[in-house]
Write an enzyme that holds these catalytic residues in place. Structure first.
Site: not given
Ligand code: DGJ
Length: 724
Positions: A361, A472-473, A542
């Site tokens: 990001d 991503d979402m 995460d």
């Molecule tokens: C959530 C993802 O799980 C992270 O690894 C990362 O890509 C962030 N979004 C970035 O905003």
């Protein structure tokens, strides 16, 4: 061998692993008879007694209660008072549906499901059954497919309004399985952000139990999966029946134990906030569900799912392909980077032997935090003055592939996209939008939004020449409304969104078949078989803390194979738990999936960098066994202080064993870990100790694991078959 035998109103689907038997009652109701180990044949006597009659030919809906009859697509209103699989409101406002058999035919292979991800494979046979409600003209098409040597059946349902008045479908489950006794326990996977997919096992009780999601994603909180297991079922033995929905949106996975102690498993679209208008001639296809049977415990159930997904769901291009060892910029830099910093990280990654550098990001619009720019997929020249293309070229010049992050389903109010198309956000006019993570969700049900998503993803991939895309979402639904839909169809939006998303993914993967897509939803918030059809690996969570990952990854493998789990070594103190654990243990846990790093290598000591070089070399050397071998769970972090799992190559000549101890224990003997899946006739040399033992000994007496003192200590052993 796959057989679909039709005799005397019985329909028997059979392969070498399972039988699935149905029967048509004299009045044309499609009853369920059996799902389990393969049978030569089956007589419906037992079913007749369950239904309260001497012979099945005596069963009538007038004289007998449908509540006693196990059924394939039960509806409501004619005597079955259990929760049904289908509810439709007729033009007169009533809800009774009475589906009777019209036809059944056997097809070679498997038809594609329109608009939805689904299993595929030529080595299959499909049974197509048509049911019809004479009163309304509602028709249901059931597809049942069996593959060679897979202990599973996959099923889907399509409704068609063949009548002349509109119908409103308010419930349509993909799968219904009625079982003849309730001596089962229920397993589901539940959790939260950073604690995804935790195993929950409990006894059946009368009435409803289960999990579901209304988040607009399969969710962090629940996985579209449930299993029934016998109370004595363990990893290694006992019956288990698992169901998984090939879908990424709102779902329910429930079991209802009836007054006669006959549980009904249901899995499908969540029917809260759902309805679907079927005008005459229109149809509704709902997702496919997979049903796996095992007589060899949870291990057998997981093998069944893994074989099914690997052989018949994951993109063929990637399923047996080595996955790149990657370095991801997120926890290394968050939003705070420029080209120089990224190149320095990439350089360290290249020197360590990595394959791919991923820019996460923060590279587009003017995104210095998570308040802005989603939708503006053009490079932020303040950070990357030469554009994404120059950065990618420089990364490639180091011998690395380049990967990029996007969140294509989202829109920030502070974006050029929003300023140009405020109507593209999901919204309810007149209501203040809820801005989760300060962002809104695009109305992916709209064709113009889908076209924009395909165009912006394609442009980004072209500009950067990326070999990898992290899709991503990061937020769930609120303000569920589409400006493009009439009032009568607003409750179709959650499912229409998913159909739109799948269509975008279909177009992107067709145009860029060689780009590896890793799915992500704020970690593992949409880790399901639906998205794995497009993205063969998925960011598991995460949370990269070793002890948390032991639980998350252990549970995830109940349904999904190791190759699907994106798994990284991160820095300490861990960014989610603040725990400090040894690098070796972080490595051991991450090796359990598609492997990479999520840290700034420039902040490591020279000794740690050397360790990482060694780790990457090991990950490369063991990749085939780890990611495509047979996976076995050995010790559960849900039951004790130790976690262990292993992967065995298909020829049983190589194996990788991972053991992780949570808390240090004083004054104990080294554990003897009983291995699984080896060839008892072969001898194996443990590379790390040079000791040679028989496969039989390693599985019966066990492998001695000397664990160092300290919390989160890990041991990884590599076994090679040697000639006696
Ligand atoms: C959530 C993802 O799980 C992270 O690894 C990362 O890509 C962030 N979004 C970035 O905003």
């Amino acid at each position: 061998m796959i057989e679909i035998i039709r005799e005397n109103h019985l329909i028997h689907l059979r392969n070498a692993c399972i039988s699935y038997v149905m029967v048509e009652t004299p009045e044309g109701i499609l009853a369920h008879l059996y799902f389990g180990a393969p049978l030569r044949q089956l007589c419906p006597h037992g079913l007749a007694r369950h239904a309260g009659v001497e012979r099945l030919s005596d069963f009538t809906v007038q004289e007998c209660s449908l509540s006693r009859l196990p059924q394939e697509l039960p509806s409501f209103g004619l005597g079955d008072h259990r929760p049904g699989a289908l509810t439709a409101v007729a033009a007169d406002g009533t809800t009774a549906v009475d589906l009777r058999m019209v036809s059944a035919e056997v097809l070679d292979g498997k038809p594609r499901l329109e608009g939805l991800p689904a299993t595929f494979g030529e080595d299959s046979k499909t049974l197509r059954i048509l049911l019809r409600d004479a009163h309304t003209g509602l028709e249901a098409e059931l597809l049942y497919t069996l593959f060679e040597d897979v202990p599973a059946i996959v099923r889907s349902v399509k409704l068609c309004n063949a009548g002349d008045k509109p119908l409103q479908v308010t419930r349509l489950h993909s799968l219904c399985l009625d079982l003849p006794d309730d001596q089962w326990e229920l397993i589901t996977l539940s959790g939260a952000w950073a604690r995804e997919r935790s195993i929950s096992r409990r006894a059946l009780v009368p009435g409803f139990q289960g999990v579901g999601s209304r988040n607009g994603a399969s969710s962090h909180q629940a996985s579209p999966f449930l299993a029934l297991v016998r109370p004595h079922t363990t990893e290694a033995q006992g019956e288990a029946i698992g169901a998984s929905l090939i879908y990424s949106g709102n779902f329910t996975a429930t079991v209802f134990d009836s007054q006669f102690n006959t549980p009904r498993m249901l899995i499908g679209l969540n029917d809260e906030d759902f309805s679907w208008l079927l005008e005459p001639g229109e149809s509704l296809q709902v997702p496919e569900a997979a049903l796996v049977y095992s007589q060899t415990g949870l291990d057998g159930m997981s093998q069944g799912f893994h074989v099914l997904w690997e052989g018949h769901l994951l993109p063929r291009r990637w399923v047996h392909q080595a996955r790149p060892v990657l370095f991801n910029s997120w926890e290394a830099a968050y939003f705070d980077f420029d080209e120089e910093k990224l190149l320095a990280i990439a350089q360290s990654a290249a020197e360590a032997g990595a394959d791919l550098f991923v820019l996460d990001d923060g590279w587009f619009g003017h995104r210095d935090d998570d308040y802005t720019s989603l939708g503006d997929w053009y490079t932020d020249r303040r950070k990357l003055p030469g554009g994404l293309g120059r950065l990618a070229d420089r990364v490639r010049a180091m011998g690395l592939q380049f990967g990029i992050w996007m969140e294509p389903e989202m829109i920030s109010e502070d974006s050029d996209l929003y300023r140009a198309h405020p109507d593209w956000a999901m919204q309810i006019p007149g209501r203040e939008p809820i801005r989760s993570r300060h962002q809104l969700i695009l109305d992916v049900s709209r064709a113009d939004v889908q076209d924009y998503m395909v165009a912006s993803v394609s442009q980004t991939l072209q500009d950067s020449g990326a070999a990898y895309l992290k899709w991503d979402m990061n937020r769930n639904y609120t303000n569920i409304g589409s400006i493009a839909l009439p009032a009568s169809r607003q409750r179709e939006l959650p499912h229409r969104y998913m159909l739109g998303l799948y269509s975008v993914l279909e177009r992107v993967t067709k145009a860029f078949p060689d780009v590896l897509i890793e799915g992500c939803a704020g970690g593992g918030g949409r880790f399901d078989a639906g998205l794995l059809y497009y993205s063969p690996q998925y960011w598991c969570s995460d949370n990269t803390d070793v002890l948390s990952r032991c639980r998350i990854q252990y549970a995830t493998t109940l349904v999904f194979p190791p190759s699907t789990m994106g798994s990284h070594v991160s820095a300490v103190p861990n960014h989610q738990t603040a725990r400090v654990t040894p690098l070796e243990a972080r490595f051991a846990a991450a090796l359990g999936g598609s492997f990479g790093y999520e840290l700034d290598p420039r902040k490591l000591t020279e000794a740690e960098r050397e360790d990482i070089r060694r780790q990457i070399a090991y990950a490369h050397a063991t990749e085939t066994t780890r990611l495509t071998g047979r996976f076995h769970r050995l010790l559960s972090p849900y039951e004790g202080n130790d976690t262990a799992w292993m992967s065995v190559s298909h020829d049983q000549r190589e194996a990788i064993v991972t053991f992780i101890r949570e808390h240090s224990l004083p004054n104990t003997l080294p554990p003897m870990l009983a291995l699984r899946g080896l060839d008892p006739q072969l001898n194996y040399r443990v590379e790390e100790t040079e000791e040679v033992s028989g496969g039989d000994e390693l599985m019966q007496a066990g492998l001695c694991i000397p664990v160092k003192q300290g919390d989160a200590e890990a041991v990884v052993y590599t076994l090679h078959a040697v000639e006696a």
